[in-house]
Design a protein around this motif. Structure first.
Motif, PDB file in Angstrom:
ATOM      1  N   MET A   1      -5.955  20.266   6.834  1.00 25.10           N
ATOM      2  CA  MET A   1      -4.986  20.229   7.911  1.00 25.10           C
ATOM      3  C   MET A   1      -5.304  21.285   8.956  1.00 25.10           C
ATOM      4  O   MET A   1      -5.656  22.404   8.615  1.00 25.10           O
ATOM      5  N   ASN A   2      -5.088  20.949  10.194  1.00 27.50           N
ATOM      6  CA  ASN A   2      -5.359  21.861  11.288  1.00 27.50           C
ATOM      7  C   ASN A   2      -4.060  22.536  11.711  1.00 27.50           C
ATOM      8  O   ASN A   2      -3.116  21.870  12.134  1.00 27.50           O
ATOM      9  N   SER A   3      -3.984  23.860  11.595  1.00 25.69           N
ATOM     10  CA  SER A   3      -2.753  24.581  11.905  1.00 25.69           C
ATOM     11  C   SER A   3      -2.443  24.591  13.387  1.00 25.69           C
ATOM     12  O   SER A   3      -1.315  24.836  13.783  1.00 25.69           O
ATOM     13  N   GLU A   4      -3.427  24.281  14.250  1.00 29.75           N
ATOM     14  CA  GLU A   4      -3.187  24.268  15.693  1.00 29.75           C
ATOM     15  C   GLU A   4      -2.264  23.126  16.091  1.00 29.75           C
ATOM     16  O   GLU A   4      -1.563  23.217  17.087  1.00 29.75           O
ATOM     17  N   ASN A   5      -2.242  22.034  15.332  1.00 26.98           N
ATOM     18  CA  ASN A   5      -1.416  20.881  15.659  1.00 26.98           C
ATOM     19  C   ASN A   5      -0.007  20.977  15.107  1.00 26.98           C
ATOM     20  O   ASN A   5       0.821  20.145  15.413  1.00 26.98           O
ATOM     21  N   GLN A   6       0.259  21.963  14.276  1.00 29.29           N
ATOM     22  CA  GLN A   6       1.563  22.101  13.661  1.00 29.29           C
ATOM     23  C   GLN A   6       2.491  22.908  14.561  1.00 29.29           C
ATOM     24  O   GLN A   6       2.092  23.930  15.104  1.00 29.29           O
ATOM     25  N   PRO A   7       3.741  22.438  14.748  1.00 34.03           N
ATOM     26  CA  PRO A   7       4.675  23.187  15.579  1.00 34.03           C
ATOM     27  C   PRO A   7       5.031  24.518  14.926  1.00 34.03           C
ATOM     28  O   PRO A   7       5.031  24.650  13.703  1.00 34.03           O
ATOM     29  N   ALA A   8       5.319  25.507  15.763  1.00 35.69           N
ATOM     30  CA  ALA A   8       5.702  26.827  15.263  1.00 35.69           C
ATOM     31  C   ALA A   8       7.059  26.732  14.567  1.00 35.69           C
ATOM     32  O   ALA A   8       7.952  26.009  15.004  1.00 35.69           O
ATOM     33  N   THR A   9       7.215  27.452  13.473  1.00 33.84           N
ATOM     34  CA  THR A   9       8.490  27.507  12.778  1.00 33.84           C
ATOM     35  C   THR A   9       9.456  28.344  13.611  1.00 33.84           C
ATOM     36  O   THR A   9       9.100  29.447  14.027  1.00 33.84           O
ATOM     37  N   PRO A  10      10.673  27.844  13.858  1.00 31.82           N
ATOM     38  CA  PRO A  10      11.638  28.628  14.632  1.00 31.82           C
ATOM     39  C   PRO A  10      11.930  29.971  13.966  1.00 31.82           C
ATOM     40  O   PRO A  10      11.955  30.083  12.739  1.00 31.82           O
ATOM     41  N   SER A  11      12.153  30.978  14.792  1.00 32.80           N
ATOM     42  CA  SER A  11      12.455  32.330  14.321  1.00 32.80           C
ATOM     43  C   SER A  11      13.816  32.743  14.874  1.00 32.80           C
ATOM     44  O   SER A  11      14.129  32.458  16.034  1.00 32.80           O
ATOM     45  N   TYR A  12      14.616  33.383  14.052  1.00 37.00           N
ATOM     46  CA  TYR A  12      15.968  33.812  14.428  1.00 37.00           C
ATOM     47  C   TYR A  12      16.165  35.266  14.038  1.00 37.00           C
ATOM     48  O   TYR A  12      15.626  35.710  13.026  1.00 37.00           O
ATOM     49  N   THR A  13      16.958  35.968  14.821  1.00 36.82           N
ATOM     50  CA  THR A  13      17.329  37.337  14.474  1.00 36.82           C
ATOM     51  C   THR A  13      18.842  37.382  14.293  1.00 36.82           C
ATOM     52  O   THR A  13      19.586  36.972  15.184  1.00 36.82           O
ATOM     53  N   VAL A  32      19.854  33.413   1.701  1.00 33.98           N
ATOM     54  CA  VAL A  32      18.851  33.125   2.732  1.00 33.98           C
ATOM     55  C   VAL A  32      17.776  32.204   2.166  1.00 33.98           C
ATOM     56  O   VAL A  32      17.404  31.195   2.780  1.00 33.98           O
ATOM     57  N   ARG A  33      17.276  32.518   0.985  1.00 32.92           N
ATOM     58  CA  ARG A  33      16.218  31.722   0.363  1.00 32.92           C
ATOM     59  C   ARG A  33      16.699  30.322   0.010  1.00 32.92           C
ATOM     60  O   ARG A  33      16.036  29.321   0.318  1.00 32.92           O
ATOM     61  N   ILE A  34      17.852  30.220  -0.621  1.00 30.19           N
ATOM     62  CA  ILE A  34      18.382  28.922  -1.055  1.00 30.19           C
ATOM     63  C   ILE A  34      18.648  28.013   0.145  1.00 30.19           C
ATOM     64  O   ILE A  34      18.473  26.801   0.066  1.00 30.19           O
ATOM     65  N   ARG A  35      19.040  28.585   1.257  1.00 31.46           N
ATOM     66  CA  ARG A  35      19.333  27.798   2.469  1.00 31.46           C
ATOM     67  C   ARG A  35      18.079  27.458   3.257  1.00 31.46           C
ATOM     68  O   ARG A  35      18.149  26.901   4.341  1.00 31.46           O
ATOM     69  N   GLY A  36      16.900  27.793   2.721  1.00 37.90           N
ATOM     70  CA  GLY A  36      15.654  27.322   3.300  1.00 37.90           C
ATOM     71  C   GLY A  36      15.030  28.220   4.352  1.00 37.90           C
ATOM     72  O   GLY A  36      14.193  27.758   5.128  1.00 37.90           O
ATOM     73  N   PHE A  37      15.398  29.487   4.368  1.00 39.03           N
ATOM     74  CA  PHE A  37      14.823  30.415   5.339  1.00 39.03           C
ATOM     75  C   PHE A  37      13.929  31.426   4.642  1.00 39.03           C
ATOM     76  O   PHE A  37      14.102  31.732   3.462  1.00 39.03           O
ATOM     77  N   LYS A  38      12.970  31.941   5.391  1.00 37.34           N
ATOM     78  CA  LYS A  38      12.063  32.983   4.903  1.00 37.34           C
ATOM     79  C   LYS A  38      12.363  34.257   5.685  1.00 37.34           C
ATOM     80  O   LYS A  38      12.514  34.221   6.911  1.00 37.34           O
ATOM     81  N   ILE A  39      12.457  35.385   4.999  1.00 37.76           N
ATOM     82  CA  ILE A  39      12.692  36.666   5.658  1.00 37.76           C
ATOM     83  C   ILE A  39      11.348  37.181   6.158  1.00 37.76           C
ATOM     84  O   ILE A  39      10.457  37.480   5.364  1.00 37.76           O
ATOM     85  N   ALA A  40      11.208  37.269   7.479  1.00 32.36           N
ATOM     86  CA  ALA A  40       9.984  37.788   8.076  1.00 32.36           C
ATOM     87  C   ALA A  40      10.075  39.302   8.253  1.00 32.36           C
ATOM     88  O   ALA A  40       9.068  40.002   8.149  1.00 32.36           O
ATOM     89  N   ALA A  54      19.493  44.126   9.758  1.00 30.11           N
ATOM     90  CA  ALA A  54      18.882  43.301  10.803  1.00 30.11           C
ATOM     91  C   ALA A  54      17.825  42.431  10.127  1.00 30.11           C
ATOM     92  O   ALA A  54      16.945  42.938   9.436  1.00 30.11           O
ATOM     93  N   LEU A  55      17.935  41.135  10.312  1.00 40.23           N
ATOM     94  CA  LEU A  55      17.027  40.181   9.681  1.00 40.23           C
ATOM     95  C   LEU A  55      16.330  39.325  10.738  1.00 40.23           C
ATOM     96  O   LEU A  55      16.989  38.819  11.649  1.00 40.23           O
ATOM     97  N   THR A  56      15.035  39.178  10.599  1.00 39.74           N
ATOM     98  CA  THR A  56      14.297  38.185  11.360  1.00 39.74           C
ATOM     99  C   THR A  56      13.924  37.104  10.365  1.00 39.74           C
ATOM    100  O   THR A  56      13.277  37.382   9.349  1.00 39.74           O
TER     101      THR A  56
END
Length: 92
Positions: A1-13, A32-40, A54-56
């Motif tokens: 798979m080519n990562s250039e064709n994949q849309p960026a994952t939305p980021s929230y603060t 956060v994890r169960i609801r499908g988000f990753k802590i950046a 503060a969470l991104t």
């Protein structure tokens, strides 16, 4: 798979204020994890009897759903979405 064709994952603060209590941070991270988000990025500051967090986050699910779930935790007093971060992620 080519990562250039994949849309960026939305980021929230978001910022949370919660009571300092044993395992409170673990419960917050679990929701956060169960609801499908990753802590950046996560920054925690002790402010008297409270923790200011503060969470991104990255994820494709609706952020409003996560906000409402976090507010159901008995230790969470406030959850605020940084609208500027949301606008930036939608433009990316």
């Amino acid at each position: 798979m080519n990562s250039e064709n994949q849309p960026a994952t939305p980021s929230y603060t978001i910022t949370c204020r919660m009571s300092q209590e044993a395992a409170a941070l673990e419960r917050l991270c679990q929701v956060v994890r169960i609801r499908g988000f990753k802590i950046a990025r996560m920054a925690v500051e002790s402010a008297g009897e409270h923790l200011d967090i503060a969470l991104t986050l990255e994820g494709t699910r609706p952020i409003a759903m996560l906000q409402s779930q976090l507010l159901k935790l008995h230790t969470v007093a406030e959850v605020v979405l940084d609208q500027g971060a949301l606008a930036r992620s939608l433009r990316a």
